[in-house]
Design a protein around this motif. Sequence first.
Motif, PDB file in Angstrom:
ATOM      1  N   ALA A   1      59.036  -7.869 -29.671  1.00 40.11           N
ATOM      2  CA  ALA A   1      59.723  -9.126 -29.362  1.00 40.11           C
ATOM      3  C   ALA A   1      61.172  -8.852 -28.976  1.00 40.11           C
ATOM      4  O   ALA A   1      61.839  -8.003 -29.566  1.00 40.11           O
ATOM      5  CB  ALA A   1      59.663 -10.058 -30.558  1.00 40.11           C
ATOM      6  N   ARG A   2      61.664  -9.568 -27.999  1.00 41.42           N
ATOM      7  CA  ARG A   2      63.085  -9.450 -27.619  1.00 41.42           C
ATOM      8  C   ARG A   2      63.986 -10.087 -28.680  1.00 41.42           C
ATOM      9  O   ARG A   2      65.046  -9.565 -29.006  1.00 41.42           O
ATOM     10  CB  ARG A   2      63.331 -10.151 -26.280  1.00 41.42           C
ATOM     11  N   LEU A   3      63.533 -11.252 -29.171  1.00 39.69           N
ATOM     12  CA  LEU A   3      64.303 -11.994 -30.169  1.00 39.69           C
ATOM     13  C   LEU A   3      63.323 -12.692 -31.098  1.00 39.69           C
ATOM     14  O   LEU A   3      62.364 -13.304 -30.637  1.00 39.69           O
ATOM     15  CB  LEU A   3      65.217 -13.024 -29.494  1.00 39.69           C
ATOM     16  N   ILE A   4      63.555 -12.594 -32.400  1.00 38.11           N
ATOM     17  CA  ILE A   4      62.716 -13.264 -33.394  1.00 38.11           C
ATOM     18  C   ILE A   4      63.558 -14.281 -34.154  1.00 38.11           C
ATOM     19  O   ILE A   4      64.635 -13.941 -34.668  1.00 38.11           O
ATOM     20  CB  ILE A   4      62.113 -12.260 -34.390  1.00 38.11           C
ATOM     21  N   VAL A   5      63.074 -15.512 -34.217  1.00 38.43           N
ATOM     22  CA  VAL A   5      63.693 -16.538 -35.063  1.00 38.43           C
ATOM     23  C   VAL A   5      62.736 -16.764 -36.226  1.00 38.43           C
ATOM     24  O   VAL A   5      61.629 -17.271 -36.053  1.00 38.43           O
ATOM     25  CB  VAL A   5      63.941 -17.841 -34.289  1.00 38.43           C
ATOM     26  N   ASP A   6      63.158 -16.372 -37.413  1.00 39.38           N
ATOM     27  CA  ASP A   6      62.297 -16.363 -38.595  1.00 39.38           C
ATOM     28  C   ASP A   6      62.680 -17.511 -39.517  1.00 39.38           C
ATOM     29  O   ASP A   6      63.725 -17.479 -40.161  1.00 39.38           O
ATOM     30  CB  ASP A   6      62.443 -15.015 -39.310  1.00 39.38           C
ATOM     31  N   THR A   7      61.827 -18.535 -39.600  1.00 37.79           N
ATOM     32  CA  THR A   7      62.119 -19.690 -40.464  1.00 37.79           C
ATOM     33  C   THR A   7      61.482 -19.565 -41.842  1.00 37.79           C
ATOM     34  O   THR A   7      61.678 -20.439 -42.687  1.00 37.79           O
ATOM     35  CB  THR A   7      61.621 -21.004 -39.833  1.00 37.79           C
ATOM     36  N   ARG A   8      60.704 -18.493 -42.073  1.00 39.52           N
ATOM     37  CA  ARG A   8      59.925 -18.385 -43.308  1.00 39.52           C
ATOM     38  C   ARG A   8      60.278 -17.179 -44.171  1.00 39.52           C
ATOM     39  O   ARG A   8      59.668 -16.965 -45.210  1.00 39.52           O
ATOM     40  CB  ARG A   8      58.430 -18.333 -42.960  1.00 39.52           C
ATOM     41  N   GLY A   9      61.216 -16.375 -43.733  1.00 48.26           N
ATOM     42  CA  GLY A   9      61.640 -15.238 -44.544  1.00 48.26           C
ATOM     43  C   GLY A   9      60.738 -14.024 -44.454  1.00 48.26           C
ATOM     44  O   GLY A   9      60.805 -13.141 -45.319  1.00 48.26           O
ATOM     45  N   ARG A  10      59.903 -13.944 -43.424  1.00 48.41           N
ATOM     46  CA  ARG A  10      59.040 -12.772 -43.261  1.00 48.41           C
ATOM     47  C   ARG A  10      59.857 -11.500 -43.023  1.00 48.41           C
ATOM     48  O   ARG A  10      59.452 -10.410 -43.395  1.00 48.41           O
ATOM     49  CB  ARG A  10      58.066 -12.984 -42.107  1.00 48.41           C
ATOM     50  N   TYR A  11      60.994 -11.666 -42.377  1.00 50.37           N
ATOM     51  CA  TYR A  11      61.862 -10.521 -42.092  1.00 50.37           C
ATOM     52  C   TYR A  11      63.162 -10.620 -42.892  1.00 50.37           C
ATOM     53  O   TYR A  11      64.222 -10.207 -42.431  1.00 50.37           O
ATOM     54  CB  TYR A  11      62.171 -10.445 -40.597  1.00 50.37           C
ATOM     55  N   ALA A  12      63.059 -11.178 -44.091  1.00 51.24           N
ATOM     56  CA  ALA A  12      64.258 -11.433 -44.891  1.00 51.24           C
ATOM     57  C   ALA A  12      65.064 -10.175 -45.179  1.00 51.24           C
ATOM     58  O   ALA A  12      66.289 -10.227 -45.325  1.00 51.24           O
ATOM     59  CB  ALA A  12      63.866 -12.111 -46.206  1.00 51.24           C
ATOM     60  N   LYS A  13      64.400  -9.026 -45.263  1.00 58.56           N
ATOM     61  CA  LYS A  13      65.087  -7.781 -45.601  1.00 58.56           C
ATOM     62  C   LYS A  13      65.733  -7.111 -44.394  1.00 58.56           C
ATOM     63  O   LYS A  13      66.429  -6.105 -44.542  1.00 58.56           O
ATOM     64  CB  LYS A  13      64.115  -6.816 -46.274  1.00 58.56           C
ATOM     65  N   PHE A  14      65.489  -7.667 -43.209  1.00 53.62           N
ATOM     66  CA  PHE A  14      66.023  -7.053 -41.988  1.00 53.62           C
ATOM     67  C   PHE A  14      67.247  -7.822 -41.512  1.00 53.62           C
ATOM     68  O   PHE A  14      67.234  -9.040 -41.415  1.00 53.62           O
ATOM     69  CB  PHE A  14      64.962  -7.042 -40.889  1.00 53.62           C
ATOM     70  N   GLN A  15      68.301  -7.116 -41.234  1.00 51.14           N
ATOM     71  CA  GLN A  15      69.513  -7.705 -40.679  1.00 51.14           C
ATOM     72  C   GLN A  15      69.809  -6.980 -39.362  1.00 51.14           C
ATOM     73  O   GLN A  15      70.450  -5.935 -39.321  1.00 51.14           O
ATOM     74  CB  GLN A  15      70.692  -7.552 -41.653  1.00 51.14           C
ATOM     75  N   THR A  16      69.300  -7.513 -38.258  1.00 48.68           N
ATOM     76  CA  THR A  16      69.481  -6.890 -36.950  1.00 48.68           C
ATOM     77  C   THR A  16      69.900  -7.944 -35.948  1.00 48.68           C
ATOM     78  O   THR A  16      69.789  -9.157 -36.189  1.00 48.68           O
ATOM     79  CB  THR A  16      68.180  -6.222 -36.462  1.00 48.68           C
ATOM     80  N   ASP A  17      70.340  -7.499 -34.772  1.00 52.31           N
ATOM     81  CA  ASP A  17      70.763  -8.416 -33.722  1.00 52.31           C
ATOM     82  C   ASP A  17      69.591  -9.160 -33.089  1.00 52.31           C
ATOM     83  O   ASP A  17      69.790 -10.172 -32.428  1.00 52.31           O
ATOM     84  CB  ASP A  17      71.519  -7.643 -32.631  1.00 52.31           C
ATOM     85  N   THR A  18      68.387  -8.655 -33.289  1.00 49.86           N
ATOM     86  CA  THR A  18      67.224  -9.267 -32.650  1.00 49.86           C
ATOM     87  C   THR A  18      66.423 -10.158 -33.617  1.00 49.86           C
ATOM     88  O   THR A  18      65.389 -10.691 -33.247  1.00 49.86           O
ATOM     89  CB  THR A  18      66.291  -8.202 -32.078  1.00 49.86           C
ATOM     90  N   ILE A  19      66.883 -10.311 -34.842  1.00 53.83           N
ATOM     91  CA  ILE A  19      66.219 -11.193 -35.802  1.00 53.83           C
ATOM     92  C   ILE A  19      67.209 -12.241 -36.285  1.00 53.83           C
ATOM     93  O   ILE A  19      68.265 -11.926 -36.832  1.00 53.83           O
ATOM     94  CB  ILE A  19      65.666 -10.415 -37.011  1.00 53.83           C
ATOM     95  N   ILE A  20      66.865 -13.501 -36.032  1.00 51.12           N
ATOM     96  CA  ILE A  20      67.679 -14.623 -36.468  1.00 51.12           C
ATOM     97  C   ILE A  20      67.001 -15.262 -37.672  1.00 51.12           C
ATOM     98  O   ILE A  20      65.828 -15.648 -37.607  1.00 51.12           O
ATOM     99  CB  ILE A  20      67.803 -15.676 -35.339  1.00 51.12           C
ATOM    100  N   HIS A  21      67.707 -15.391 -38.777  1.00 48.34           N
ATOM    101  CA  HIS A  21      67.166 -16.035 -39.962  1.00 48.34           C
ATOM    102  C   HIS A  21      67.496 -17.538 -39.904  1.00 48.34           C
ATOM    103  O   HIS A  21      68.663 -17.912 -39.934  1.00 48.34           O
ATOM    104  CB  HIS A  21      67.733 -15.387 -41.226  1.00 48.34           C
ATOM    105  N   ALA A  22      66.463 -18.336 -39.802  1.00 45.36           N
ATOM    106  CA  ALA A  22      66.674 -19.785 -39.661  1.00 45.36           C
ATOM    107  C   ALA A  22      65.912 -20.546 -40.742  1.00 45.36           C
ATOM    108  O   ALA A  22      65.714 -21.720 -40.638  1.00 45.36           O
ATOM    109  CB  ALA A  22      66.232 -20.240 -38.271  1.00 45.36           C
TER     110      ALA A  22
END
Length: 438
Positions: free
Chosen positions: A417-438
């Motif tokens: 994926a180019r950009l991930i918007v995660d509203t459920r915390g599946r990638y909660a442990k990842f802090q990257t420019d391509t993952i947005i925690h929403a």
Amino acid sequence: MNNTQARLIKKLNDAEATIGVIGLGYVGLPLSLRFSTVGYQVIGFDIDADKVAKLNAGKSYIERIKDTHIAQAVAAGFTATDDYAMSARAEALIICVPTPLTKQRAPDLSFVIDAVDAIAPHLHAGQVVSLESTTYPGTTEEELYPRISATGLTVGEQIFLVYSPEREDPGNLDFDARKIPKICGGYTDRCLQVGLALYRKTIDVVVPVSSVKVAEMAKLLENIYRAVNIGMVNEMKMVADRMGINIHEVIEAAKTKPFGFTPFYPGPGLGGHCIPIDPFYLSWKAKKHGVDTRFIELAGEVNTAMPNWVVEKLSQGLERFDKTLAGAKVLILGIAYKKNIDDMRESPAVAIMALLENAGAEIAYCDPYVPVFPRLRNHYFDLASVPITQQNLEQFDAILIATDHDCFDYQMIQNHARLIVDTRGRYAKFQTDTIIHA
């Protein structure tokens, strides 16, 4: 105990009564199957002729209920119908129909009233009517009692009336209809005794309460408790985001406290047939009694605003790639209201899709549980689920996780994926420019 009550209780205790279940959706169908499994004859009523035909053919239309379970019930005598005259054959009539909101966010009891009006001409002495639909305190006394009394039958003497709220939790494999304790309140004490006999052979624990109003209020308390706490944690999420704090790490830390804390988790908004709706049922009724439920309504406002928050976070993420919502290609992952089920009622994913479409985005979705977008009351998209493949992932500007089904390959999604918007915390442990925690 009079003779009518005694005969009815004996039939219920001996599983010799016929059970009529009105409304064969996510609540009514599992309940029908449970009564059938115990040995009762069951008649299922629904206004949807397609559902009736499928069930009588031994087919299920709910993902988590297998065809074999339906076929077993049919072989044991279960039948589905849209002919409400057959309600005369049942000793017990259980109403499990929707209780949505109007456009003005007032209770819509039309399904309940229509169900009662449909069976009223066929009611007779020696029956019990149980309402399971979630509603405001007073509904059973104010809406059902007058309609049943108008038939000339005396409630508590000839016919019996109870309220026993449904407590289904779709997707929760730990609790089926048998294992979830059943609250039951009667219009009179005699009604309560009949209600307890109705449920105690099919449900492990039946909990009697002193009135139908207590039972109605208990169901609202259960769901408003969740709605308020989810609203609180959603607001905490927004505050933590502005402070650069990972809300999921905060929750994991807080829940190590062995007392005084229950973890709730943020998301893109509320979904399902109860939690987004019940607070408005109580606040509407409370106003009739001169009470302003400010705390409950505030939680509702927070939860209702979450889709807008998610879309704003997506917009901010796209700006990193010099893109705007207008013209952006966005894939929504999961459109059911919670993971691992096919239930679309009040799903926040639908509100997000509507906001994105209005902003000019090009949207698609992937949800193995919902292969074709259904015709909902408020929104419809002429879309079908697309598969998750490397090629599909790479053609979208953003992947927005609205419902985190366990069947998704999250590693592949992260890889391509180019950009991930995660509203459920599946990638909660990842802090990257391509993952947005929403």
